[in-house]
Design a protein around this motif. Structure first.
Motif, PDB file in Angstrom:
ATOM      1  N   PRO A  11      54.592  44.521  36.047  1.00 53.61           N
ATOM      2  CA  PRO A  11      53.276  44.227  35.882  1.00 53.61           C
ATOM      3  C   PRO A  11      52.606  42.780  35.700  1.00 53.61           C
ATOM      4  CG  PRO A  11      54.419  44.832  33.902  1.00 53.61           C
ATOM      5  CD  PRO A  11      55.410  44.782  34.755  1.00 53.61           C
ATOM      6  N   GLY A  12      51.818  42.455  36.606  1.00 58.18           N
ATOM      7  CA  GLY A  12      50.986  42.998  37.673  1.00 58.18           C
ATOM      8  C   GLY A  12      49.762  43.960  37.383  1.00 58.18           C
ATOM      9  N   VAL A  13      48.632  43.616  37.908  1.00 55.15           N
ATOM     10  CA  VAL A  13      47.376  44.214  37.659  1.00 55.15           C
ATOM     11  C   VAL A  13      47.438  45.742  37.831  1.00 55.15           C
ATOM     12  CG1 VAL A  13      44.896  44.232  38.007  1.00 55.15           C
ATOM     13  CG2 VAL A  13      46.004  42.257  38.152  1.00 55.15           C
ATOM     14  N   ASP A  14      47.927  46.251  39.047  1.00 51.31           N
ATOM     15  CA  ASP A  14      47.855  47.774  39.442  1.00 51.31           C
ATOM     16  C   ASP A  14      49.021  48.369  38.817  1.00 51.31           C
ATOM     17  OD1 ASP A  14      49.447  46.200  41.456  1.00 51.31           O
ATOM     18  OD2 ASP A  14      49.641  48.053  42.434  1.00 51.31           O
ATOM     19  N   ASP A  15      50.018  47.557  38.214  1.00 54.80           N
ATOM     20  CA  ASP A  15      51.173  48.098  37.332  1.00 54.80           C
ATOM     21  C   ASP A  15      50.423  48.607  36.026  1.00 54.80           C
ATOM     22  OD1 ASP A  15      52.306  45.944  39.313  1.00 54.80           O
ATOM     23  OD2 ASP A  15      54.126  47.236  38.595  1.00 54.80           O
ATOM     24  N   ALA A  16      49.696  47.490  35.643  1.00 55.12           N
ATOM     25  CA  ALA A  16      49.026  47.888  34.197  1.00 55.12           C
ATOM     26  C   ALA A  16      48.218  49.039  34.213  1.00 55.12           C
ATOM     27  CB  ALA A  16      48.121  46.673  33.810  1.00 55.12           C
ATOM     28  N   GLY A  83      47.110  36.643  38.904  1.00 53.96           N
ATOM     29  CA  GLY A  83      46.960  35.842  38.092  1.00 53.96           C
ATOM     30  C   GLY A  83      48.262  35.204  37.432  1.00 53.96           C
ATOM     31  N   ALA A  84      48.399  34.032  36.807  1.00 51.50           N
ATOM     32  CA  ALA A  84      49.776  33.290  36.444  1.00 51.50           C
ATOM     33  C   ALA A  84      50.535  34.205  35.332  1.00 51.50           C
ATOM     34  CB  ALA A  84      49.599  31.971  36.226  1.00 51.50           C
ATOM     35  N   ASP A  85      49.558  34.955  34.606  1.00 49.86           N
ATOM     36  CA  ASP A  85      50.118  35.788  33.535  1.00 49.86           C
ATOM     37  C   ASP A  85      50.323  37.437  34.038  1.00 49.86           C
ATOM     38  OD1 ASP A  85      47.439  36.760  33.736  1.00 49.86           O
ATOM     39  OD2 ASP A  85      47.022  36.799  31.561  1.00 49.86           O
ATOM     40  N   GLY A  86      49.930  37.569  35.445  1.00 49.47           N
ATOM     41  CA  GLY A  86      50.076  39.024  35.803  1.00 49.47           C
ATOM     42  C   GLY A  86      48.780  39.853  35.706  1.00 49.47           C
ATOM     43  N   LEU A  87      48.070  39.480  34.573  1.00 45.95           N
ATOM     44  CA  LEU A  87      46.723  40.303  34.094  1.00 45.95           C
ATOM     45  C   LEU A  87      45.509  39.323  34.428  1.00 45.95           C
ATOM     46  CD1 LEU A  87      48.567  41.732  31.074  1.00 45.95           C
ATOM     47  CD2 LEU A  87      48.091  42.941  33.213  1.00 45.95           C
ATOM     48  N   GLY A  88      45.615  38.884  35.321  1.00 46.90           N
ATOM     49  CA  GLY A  88      44.440  38.058  35.745  1.00 46.90           C
ATOM     50  C   GLY A  88      44.001  36.914  34.769  1.00 46.90           C
ATOM     51  N   LEU A 217      42.357  46.040  31.152  1.00 46.59           N
ATOM     52  CA  LEU A 217      42.562  46.459  32.476  1.00 46.59           C
ATOM     53  C   LEU A 217      41.258  46.028  33.106  1.00 46.59           C
ATOM     54  CD1 LEU A 217      43.504  50.283  32.069  1.00 46.59           C
ATOM     55  CD2 LEU A 217      45.045  48.337  32.419  1.00 46.59           C
ATOM     56  N   ALA A 218      39.884  46.110  32.632  1.00 44.32           N
ATOM     57  CA  ALA A 218      38.837  45.805  33.235  1.00 44.32           C
ATOM     58  C   ALA A 218      38.830  44.345  33.472  1.00 44.32           C
ATOM     59  CB  ALA A 218      37.810  45.801  32.585  1.00 44.32           C
ATOM     60  N   LYS A 219      39.253  43.307  32.768  1.00 46.16           N
ATOM     61  CA  LYS A 219      39.442  41.846  32.903  1.00 46.16           C
ATOM     62  C   LYS A 219      40.305  41.652  34.037  1.00 46.16           C
ATOM     63  CE  LYS A 219      37.534  40.154  28.818  1.00 46.16           C
ATOM     64  NZ  LYS A 219      38.035  39.644  27.298  1.00 46.16           N
ATOM     65  N   SER A 220      41.589  42.305  34.032  1.00 45.61           N
ATOM     66  CA  SER A 220      42.359  42.190  35.040  1.00 45.61           C
ATOM     67  C   SER A 220      41.883  42.578  36.535  1.00 45.61           C
ATOM     68  CB  SER A 220      43.688  42.732  34.859  1.00 45.61           C
ATOM     69  OG  SER A 220      43.913  44.046  34.538  1.00 45.61           O
ATOM     70  N   TYR A 221      41.383  43.684  36.423  1.00 44.52           N
ATOM     71  CA  TYR A 221      40.910  44.447  37.644  1.00 44.52           C
ATOM     72  C   TYR A 221      39.716  43.563  38.029  1.00 44.52           C
ATOM     73  CZ  TYR A 221      37.597  47.079  40.130  1.00 44.52           C
ATOM     74  OH  TYR A 221      36.681  47.893  41.413  1.00 44.52           O
ATOM     75  N   ASP A 222      38.918  42.696  37.612  1.00 47.94           N
ATOM     76  CA  ASP A 222      38.075  41.582  38.182  1.00 47.94           C
ATOM     77  C   ASP A 222      38.727  40.468  38.878  1.00 47.94           C
ATOM     78  OD1 ASP A 222      35.993  43.162  36.826  1.00 47.94           O
ATOM     79  OD2 ASP A 222      35.601  41.576  35.082  1.00 47.94           O
ATOM     80  N   PHE A 223      39.748  39.989  38.388  1.00 50.23           N
ATOM     81  CA  PHE A 223      40.527  38.998  39.025  1.00 50.23           C
ATOM     82  C   PHE A 223      41.084  39.638  40.248  1.00 50.23           C
ATOM     83  CE2 PHE A 223      43.968  36.281  39.953  1.00 50.23           C
ATOM     84  CZ  PHE A 223      43.541  35.006  39.656  1.00 50.23           C
ATOM     85  N   TYR A 224      41.636  40.593  40.237  1.00 42.89           N
ATOM     86  CA  TYR A 224      42.470  41.652  41.457  1.00 42.89           C
ATOM     87  C   TYR A 224      41.241  41.624  42.351  1.00 42.89           C
ATOM     88  CZ  TYR A 224      45.972  44.711  42.972  1.00 42.89           C
ATOM     89  OH  TYR A 224      47.135  45.478  43.617  1.00 42.89           O
ATOM     90  N   ALA A 225      40.078  42.059  42.030  1.00 42.54           N
ATOM     91  CA  ALA A 225      38.998  42.546  42.924  1.00 42.54           C
ATOM     92  C   ALA A 225      38.491  41.372  43.714  1.00 42.54           C
ATOM     93  CB  ALA A 225      37.753  43.270  42.220  1.00 42.54           C
ATOM     94  N   ASP A 226      38.572  40.228  43.392  1.00 42.89           N
ATOM     95  CA  ASP A 226      38.315  39.140  43.847  1.00 42.89           C
ATOM     96  C   ASP A 226      39.038  38.900  45.168  1.00 42.89           C
ATOM     97  OD1 ASP A 226      36.204  38.314  42.290  1.00 42.89           O
ATOM     98  OD2 ASP A 226      37.416  36.720  41.009  1.00 42.89           O
TER      99      ASP A 226
END
Ligand code: BDR
Ligand code: CA
Length: 314
Positions: A11-16, A83-88, A217-226
């Motif tokens: 994990p990883g955004v989609d893993d989360a 993200g460097a932390d895996g969660l955006g 989940l939502a904050k990491s999603y925003d980073f991943y969505a970019d």
């Protein structure tokens, strides 16, 4: 009876998202999370797994696993995607809990000894932990109920090279051992995961429903969505790893084809998954030497994402 699973993850955004899904789905019993390098270094993967379990209010064993590929030189972690932390890149607290003493591979071996024939392995990162479990105890292949793997691509091309999907490319030698082992296996690859998209409105509803976990989940999603906007031109992102869970719980939404898999381990095509459909004649028989497995080739993407949302907003 809920289905007992060990979830092997980076994990990883989609893993989360997938970790939230398995923890919130009453039809799944999470026996443990096992972690690997991949989207992040393995220490970060473990920290995120512990943190996500705590945010979901669950006390679940986390066993740390592979820090490096079995044979190849590791690549840099994809910090521009996860993200460097895996969660955006969120400023998250450290988890209170710690990983168990056992390694991921030992945990898999031990749990399947305690519950032979019961446990499903769901693996959504590079496959070193599963490969090492087979090496530690080859009989593990007879003790798992089934193995579901997010990875590979048959007709879609790759997402990190023209032919390779990220989890296969990160450790092709491990992938080759795991995809050709004699256990009942289903591959859930880009052929189906690229048919699924979590749109922003859905994530807003998930955020609303899940409190502190929903925020993460939502904050990491925003980073991943970019990344998805720039790379694929879509508004939303593909929940790759949740698709493996969706297949486990809603196989009626997928079509599968039976055949033999192999993984290219060296050269320009390293990490490519090769698929020989059952009964099809090719020159030579080297394509047909691995056991028969199921590969997902079609999905009702909207229905799969509807199902994910229904669990994540319940
Ligand atoms: C897979 O690679 C990782 O980046 C994702 O978490 C997923 O497991 C998709 O190719
Ligand atoms: Ca993953």
């Amino acid at each position: 009876m809920p289905t007992p699973i060990i979830f092997d993850t980076d994990p990883g955004v989609d893993d989360a998202q997938a970790i939230a899904l398995i923890m919130l789905d009453p039809e799944i019993e999470v026996v443990g999370l096992t972690t690997t390098f991949g989207n992040v270094h393995v220490d970060t993967a473990t920290r995120n797994a512990l943190l996500l379990a705590e945010l979901a209010g669950q006390d679940i064993p986390v066993a740390q696993g592979a820090a490096y590929p079995l044979a190849k030189t590791p690549h840099d972690v994809p910090a521009h995607i996860h993200g460097a932390d895996g969660l955006g890149n969120q400023d998250l607290p450290e988890p209170k809990g710690k990983a168990v003493e056992q390694t991921a591979a030992q945990f898999i071996v031990e749990q399947t000894r305690q519950r032979p024939g019961e446990i499903t392995l769901v693996a959504v990162g590079p496959l070193g932990n599963l490969a090492t479990a087979i090496q530690l105890d080859p009989d593990v292949v007879n003790r798992v109920k089934q193995v579901v793997i997010m990875g590979g691509s048959i007709m879609r091309g790759g997402n990190v090279t023209p032919v390779a999907e990220a989890n296969m490319f990160s450790d092709p030698h491990a992938a080759s051992r795991v995809l050709t082992a004699k256990w009942p296996l289903t591959l859930v690859g880009l052929d189906v995961t690229h048919e699924t998209v979590i749109e922003p409105e859905r994530m807003a509803r998930i955020r609303e429903a899940q409190g502190a976990l929903g925020e993460v989940l939502a904050k990491s999603y925003d980073f991943y969505a970019d990344f998805y906007r720039e790379a694929l031109g879509i508004d939303g992102c593909c929940p790759h790893d949740s698709c493996a869970v969706a297949w486990l719980r809603r196989p009626d939404l997928f079509t599968t084809v039976r055949g033999h898999l192999s993984v290219v381990t060296e050269g320009l095509a390293e990490g490519q998954t090769l698929f020989a459909p059952e009964g099809r004649g090719f020159v030579g028989d080297r394509w047909m030497q691995s056991p028969l497995v199921d590969v997902c080739m079609g999905v009702d993407g909207k229905a799969a994402v509807d199902w994910m949302e229904s669990v994540l907003t319940a």
